[in-house]
Write an enzyme that holds these catalytic residues in place. Structure first.
Site, PDB file in Angstrom:
ATOM      1  N   LYS A  44       0.855  -1.187  -0.033  1.00  8.55           N
ATOM      2  CA  LYS A  44       0.085   0.195   0.065  1.00  8.55           C
ATOM      3  C   LYS A  44       0.855   1.186   0.091  1.00  8.55           C
ATOM      4  CE  LYS A  44      -0.127  -0.437   5.134  1.00  8.55           C
ATOM      5  NZ  LYS A  44      -1.081  -0.744   6.050  1.00  8.55           N
ATOM      6  N   ARG A 142     -11.636   0.211  14.134  1.00 10.41           N
ATOM      7  CA  ARG A 142     -11.398   0.635  12.866  1.00 10.41           C
ATOM      8  C   ARG A 142     -12.446   0.080  12.216  1.00 10.41           C
ATOM      9  NH1 ARG A 142      -5.762   1.590  10.340  1.00 10.41           N
ATOM     10  NH2 ARG A 142      -6.046  -0.872   9.882  1.00 10.41           N
ATOM     11  N   HIS A 176      -6.607  -7.228  12.613  1.00  8.46           N
ATOM     12  CA  HIS A 176      -5.376  -6.446  12.494  1.00  8.46           C
ATOM     13  C   HIS A 176      -4.914  -6.079  14.114  1.00  8.46           C
ATOM     14  CE1 HIS A 176      -2.135  -4.246  11.067  1.00  8.46           C
ATOM     15  NE2 HIS A 176      -2.724  -2.836  11.251  1.00  8.46           N
ATOM     16  N   ARG A 231       1.607 -10.771   7.023  1.00  8.66           N
ATOM     17  CA  ARG A 231       1.302  -9.545   6.135  1.00  8.66           C
ATOM     18  C   ARG A 231       2.373  -8.513   6.559  1.00  8.66           C
ATOM     19  NH1 ARG A 231      -4.022  -9.363   8.622  1.00  8.66           N
ATOM     20  NH2 ARG A 231      -3.529  -7.640   9.833  1.00  8.66           N
ATOM     21  N   TYR A 277      15.234  30.711   6.686  1.00  9.81           N
ATOM     22  CA  TYR A 277      14.005  31.129   7.079  1.00  9.81           C
ATOM     23  C   TYR A 277      14.090  31.309   8.757  1.00  9.81           C
ATOM     24  CZ  TYR A 277      12.176  30.831   2.554  1.00  9.81           C
ATOM     25  OH  TYR A 277      11.763  30.673   1.303  1.00  9.81           O
ATOM     26  N   CYS A 324      13.939  24.214   3.932  1.00 17.23           N
ATOM     27  CA  CYS A 324      13.015  24.929   3.174  1.00 17.23           C
ATOM     28  C   CYS A 324      12.254  23.895   2.266  1.00 17.23           C
ATOM     29  CB  CYS A 324      13.688  25.833   2.211  1.00 17.23           C
ATOM     30  SG  CYS A 324      15.179  26.787   3.049  1.00 17.23           S
ATOM     31  N   ASP A 326      12.593  23.168  -0.897  1.00 14.82           N
ATOM     32  CA  ASP A 326      13.327  22.395  -2.042  1.00 14.82           C
ATOM     33  C   ASP A 326      14.847  22.149  -1.594  1.00 14.82           C
ATOM     34  OD1 ASP A 326      11.033  22.795  -3.498  1.00 14.82           O
ATOM     35  OD2 ASP A 326      11.373  25.080  -3.957  1.00 14.82           O
TER      36      ASP A 326
HETATM   37  C1  LIG Z   1      -0.414  -1.729   6.977  1.00 10.46           C
HETATM   38  C2  LIG Z   1      -0.710  -3.034   7.251  1.00 10.46           C
HETATM   39  C3  LIG Z   1      -0.040  -4.142   7.668  1.00 10.46           C
HETATM   40  C4  LIG Z   1       1.519  -4.128   7.402  1.00 10.46           C
HETATM   41  O1  LIG Z   1       1.883  -3.513   8.625  1.00 10.46           O
HETATM   42  P1  LIG Z   1       3.520  -3.108   8.832  1.00 10.46           P
HETATM   43  O2  LIG Z   1       3.543  -2.702  10.476  1.00 10.46           O
HETATM   44  O3  LIG Z   1       4.155  -2.057   8.043  1.00 10.46           O
HETATM   45  O4  LIG Z   1       3.922  -4.680   8.900  1.00 10.46           O
HETATM   46  C5  LIG Z   1      -0.651  -5.224   7.827  1.00 10.46           C
HETATM   47  N1  LIG Z   1      -1.718  -5.389   7.973  1.00 10.46           N
HETATM   48  C6  LIG Z   1      -2.916  -4.378   7.706  1.00 10.46           C
HETATM   49  C7  LIG Z   1      -4.107  -4.696   7.863  1.00 10.46           C
HETATM   50  C8  LIG Z   1      -2.191  -3.041   7.416  1.00 10.46           C
HETATM   51  O5  LIG Z   1      -2.888  -1.998   7.009  1.00 10.46           O
END
Ligand SMILES: *Cc1c(COP(=O)(O)O)cnc(C)c1O
Length: 385
Positions: A44, A142, A176, A231, A277, A324, A326
């Site tokens: 992602k 969530r 998650h 994951r 700045y 800054c 850039d």
């Molecule tokens: C982003 C995400 C992960 C991966 O998380 P990391 O901490 O980067 O390994 C796994 N599962 C879900 C649902 C996520 O949104």
């Protein structure tokens, strides 16, 4: 001849490091869980800023069984780049876009019955079947079907109804963790809830191909979370997700991304000179100051002003004054050899420390490298694209 992309600021992406991390994580999970553990590569947010098309194809080549993205557009980008393995879309997809899910063969996360019904109807109208993974909310608060003490009975009925829908094909169930990087008890509570849901659904004869809950911190710290699919995200990109795994240093992870910028000017300035700045830095002695062609519009957090040390010729050089849009300035007094055109390493390793200085997390540092910054890919010691 320098590559055109390397004139200002760029990131080197080391695909050998990605391969190393992928194998290190695979080896780490071997013999855990309830069968061979498959890998779902988290790509992602443009593969955490590393460039999703190249990273996605590399993970496919390495043998990842699945990829996951935040939204449909990210999935379509991967398909157009030639990714053929299953792609899970984690975010909600509006039902009007169900046709695209089917056309691009994207597996959709479903966390409520209403969306499930709408998607099933859309798939039926198209004469197709849509693959889904069921999302359980075991404590993240969530997305997903709520599974906590007292809510189980209603949720089981909803999931049974979802699985009975004619044009959806449930291929997995996942949850998650909210605190896999810091809270063992809460992670175990979420794990118990997930296993309970799985067992209760099994009694209703709902058996799925994939059960998964482990992001990087869980992969590295809790073997019981591996199940048959993991994951990992940030660990694949070479960064430890929590202090415990970082101290342990196992499996050994290698950062994939190195952020670099050119020196575009070097001047000697007298004591008392104010820089940038807001005049937040004043030279305490005569100094050589290099201007680097990278700023917050490239993703370098402005909160690192007067804090970050970049490396030139391997030597740390403090950033002077505010970063800054850039550009930024660095003190190179200790390095008389610095010339216009030299390359500064803005960051590579130790991102957890830099993130702390910036008041954020490593994930945000890598994600925020902006679209203006070219990604330069390296494999077997040579640039590839
Ligand atoms: C982003 C995400 C992960 C991966 O998380 P990391 O901490 O980067 O390994 C796994 N599962 C879900 C649902 C996520 O949104």
């Amino acid at each position: 001849m320098t590559d055109k992309r390397e004139t200002r600021a760029w990131v080197d992406i080391d695909l050998d490091a990605l391969a190393h991390n992928y194998h290190a994580i695979r080896d780490w999970t071997r013999h855990n869980g309830d069968g061979p553990v498959k890998v779902l590569g988290m790509v992602k947010a443009n593969a955490y800023g590393h460039g999703a098309p190249v990273i996605g194809k590399k993970l496919q080549e390495l043998g990842a069984e699945m990829l996951a993205v935040a939204c449909l557009d990210e999935a379509v980008q991967l398909r157009q780049a030639g990714v053929t393995i299953p792609i899970l879309c984690l975010g909600q997809t509006p039902v009007e876009l169900a046709g695209d899910l089917l056309e691009y063969d994207v597996t959709q996360t479903v966390g409520d019955l209403e969306l499930g019904r709408a998607l099933s109807a859309a798939a039926a109208a198209a004469g197709k079947e849509l693959a889904i993974h069921i999302k359980l909310d075991t404590g993240m608060g969530r997305l997903g079907f709520t599974w906590r003490e007292g809510s189980q009975a209603a949720t089981v009925e909803e999931i049974k109804a979802l699985c009975a829908l004619p044009s959806l094909r449930a291929e997995g169930m996942f949850t998650h963790f909210a605190a896999a990087d810091e809270d063992v008890d809460y992670t175990e509570l979420q794990g118990r809830r997930f296993q309970e849901a799985r067992a209760v659904l099994a009694q209703a004869d709902i058996h799925l191909k994939n059960y998964h809950c482990a992001s990087s911190a869980a992969v590295l710290n809790y073997p019981w979370t591996h199940m048959n699919l993991i994951r990992p995200g940030i660990a694949m990109y070479g960064h430890y997700p929590d202090p415990a795994s970082e101290i342990r240093g196992e499996p050994r992870l290698v950062p994939v991304m190195t952020l670099k910028a050119r020196v575009t000017s070097v001047r000697t300035m007298p004591v008392g000179t104010k820089l940038g700045y807001g005049c937040t830095a004043t030279l305490a002695k005569e100094s050589r100051v290099a201007v680097l062609s990278i700023g917050y519009a490239d993703g370098l957090p402005r909160s690192l002003s007067n804090k970050l040390q970049v490396k030139l010729h391997g030597t740390p050089c403090p950033i002077l004054g505010r970063i800054c849009m850039d550009m930024c300035m660095a003190d190179v007094t200790a390095l008389p050899q610095v010339r216009v055109g030299d390359v500064a390493v803005i960051y590579d390793k130790d991102l957890n420390r830099i993130a702390e200085l910036a008041g954020t997390i490593t994930d945000e540092l890598v994600c925020r490298v902006s679209g203006r910054v070219p990604r330069v890919y390296w494999e077997n010691g040579a640039r590839i694209v």
